[in-house]
Design a protein around this motif. Sequence first.
Motif, PDB file in Angstrom:
ATOM      1  N   THR A   6       0.798  -1.228   0.000  1.00 20.58           N
ATOM      2  CA  THR A   6       0.000   0.000   0.000  1.00 20.58           C
ATOM      3  C   THR A   6       0.832   1.279   0.000  1.00 20.58           C
ATOM      4  O   THR A   6       0.279   2.368  -0.141  1.00 20.58           O
ATOM      5  N   HIS A   7       2.155   1.172   0.167  1.00 19.78           N
ATOM      6  CA  HIS A   7       2.995   2.367   0.349  1.00 19.78           C
ATOM      7  C   HIS A   7       4.363   2.072  -0.249  1.00 19.78           C
ATOM      8  O   HIS A   7       5.179   1.382   0.356  1.00 19.78           O
ATOM      9  N   LEU A   8       4.607   2.613  -1.455  1.00 21.67           N
ATOM     10  CA  LEU A   8       5.812   2.257  -2.189  1.00 21.67           C
ATOM     11  C   LEU A   8       6.285   3.420  -3.049  1.00 21.67           C
ATOM     12  O   LEU A   8       5.482   4.133  -3.657  1.00 21.67           O
ATOM     13  N   HIS A   9       7.599   3.611  -3.089  1.00 26.43           N
ATOM     14  CA  HIS A   9       8.207   4.708  -3.850  1.00 26.43           C
ATOM     15  C   HIS A   9       9.117   4.170  -4.946  1.00 26.43           C
ATOM     16  O   HIS A   9       9.664   3.071  -4.833  1.00 26.43           O
ATOM     17  N   THR A  10       9.275   4.980  -5.996  1.00 31.01           N
ATOM     18  CA  THR A  10      10.157   4.601  -7.092  1.00 31.01           C
ATOM     19  C   THR A  10      11.116   5.746  -7.411  1.00 31.01           C
ATOM     20  O   THR A  10      10.849   6.913  -7.126  1.00 31.01           O
ATOM     21  N   ALA A  17      14.074   7.605  -3.135  1.00 26.67           N
ATOM     22  CA  ALA A  17      13.995   6.197  -3.521  1.00 26.67           C
ATOM     23  C   ALA A  17      15.245   5.760  -4.273  1.00 26.67           C
ATOM     24  O   ALA A  17      15.910   6.568  -4.920  1.00 26.67           O
ATOM     25  N   GLY A  18      15.538   4.471  -4.195  1.00 24.82           N
ATOM     26  CA  GLY A  18      16.707   3.926  -4.858  1.00 24.82           C
ATOM     27  C   GLY A  18      16.400   2.730  -5.724  1.00 24.82           C
ATOM     28  O   GLY A  18      17.290   1.950  -6.041  1.00 24.82           O
ATOM     29  N   HIS A 187      11.377   1.984  -0.323  1.00 23.90           N
ATOM     30  CA  HIS A 187      12.164   2.855  -1.196  1.00 23.90           C
ATOM     31  C   HIS A 187      13.228   2.071  -1.966  1.00 23.90           C
ATOM     32  O   HIS A 187      13.808   2.583  -2.920  1.00 23.90           O
ATOM     33  N   TYR A 188      13.496   0.839  -1.529  1.00 18.97           N
ATOM     34  CA  TYR A 188      14.539  -0.001  -2.118  1.00 18.97           C
ATOM     35  C   TYR A 188      14.009  -1.422  -2.248  1.00 18.97           C
ATOM     36  O   TYR A 188      13.048  -1.803  -1.566  1.00 18.97           O
ATOM     37  N   VAL A 189      14.648  -2.211  -3.078  1.00 18.71           N
ATOM     38  CA  VAL A 189      14.167  -3.580  -3.290  1.00 18.71           C
ATOM     39  C   VAL A 189      14.617  -4.545  -2.203  1.00 18.71           C
ATOM     40  O   VAL A 189      14.019  -5.605  -2.024  1.00 18.71           O
ATOM     41  N   ASN A 190      15.659  -4.185  -1.456  1.00 22.16           N
ATOM     42  CA  ASN A 190      16.236  -5.130  -0.492  1.00 22.16           C
ATOM     43  C   ASN A 190      15.834  -4.822   0.942  1.00 22.16           C
ATOM     44  O   ASN A 190      16.601  -5.039   1.870  1.00 22.16           O
ATOM     45  N   ILE A 191      14.613  -4.326   1.146  1.00 26.77           N
ATOM     46  CA  ILE A 191      14.169  -4.052   2.508  1.00 26.77           C
ATOM     47  C   ILE A 191      13.996  -5.371   3.261  1.00 26.77           C
ATOM     48  O   ILE A 191      13.591  -6.384   2.686  1.00 26.77           O
ATOM     49  N   PRO A 192      14.289  -5.382   4.574  1.00 26.19           N
ATOM     50  CA  PRO A 192      14.266  -6.649   5.325  1.00 26.19           C
ATOM     51  C   PRO A 192      12.879  -7.217   5.550  1.00 26.19           C
ATOM     52  O   PRO A 192      12.718  -8.429   5.704  1.00 26.19           O
TER      53      PRO A 192
END
Length: 223
Positions: A6-10, A17-18, A187-192
């Motif tokens: 529901t909450h994502l940045h590009t 964002a990265g 903000h990144y693809v590798n969030i934990p």
Amino acid sequence: MYLYETHLHTSPVSACAGASPAAQVHAYKKRGYAGIIVTDHFINGNSSCPPNLPWIKKMAYIASGYHEAKKAGDKCGVDVFFGWEFCIDGSDFLTYGLTLDFLLANPGLDRLNIEQYSVLVRRNGGYICQAHPFRKAWWIPNQFPMEPHLLDAVEIYNASDQDKTNDKARDFAAFHNLPMQAGSDSHYVNIPFTSGIMLDKKAESIFDIIAAIKSGAAKLIVP
């Protein structure tokens, strides 16, 4: 169960964002998500939109992350929905259910206060959720929970925030009987850890997601 972010940045639309729109889509595909809502920062927030552009080009820029993500999602089977994160005096508001046409028809939207913004968005069929209402940071000078009647929901779990901050948001929503939602604020693809909501049925539109949150049918993805 169907999982939705529901909450994502590009990047580059959101200056903080990265991850590119396509990278976000593929990352969520690998995690088993059915869909994502792209909520890049609006021009009154941490946006990289050039300030000297005319309104029509500014709004096209704000929507560009969504459009790129939608193309990638259509190819790999991830539903992508349009939203944005609106900023007023350091407070952030996830906004769903409206289109680029709405943005184009409302030049100067970024100068509205929360009362004006809430009335305009909801009058046009949109939905407003206050994101991380108790977050404290040097770049947030004045954030605090808004008047409950101006909101459709509250983000009571943000994967980027501390537990106590999220607990305060949950207490606020519960006290005012407001619908609750969760999100990664990715903000990144590798969030934990990824958050969001789970639905029993596949969402055919953003309005299915909104209705599920409002009715309490959406299950929150939290640790």
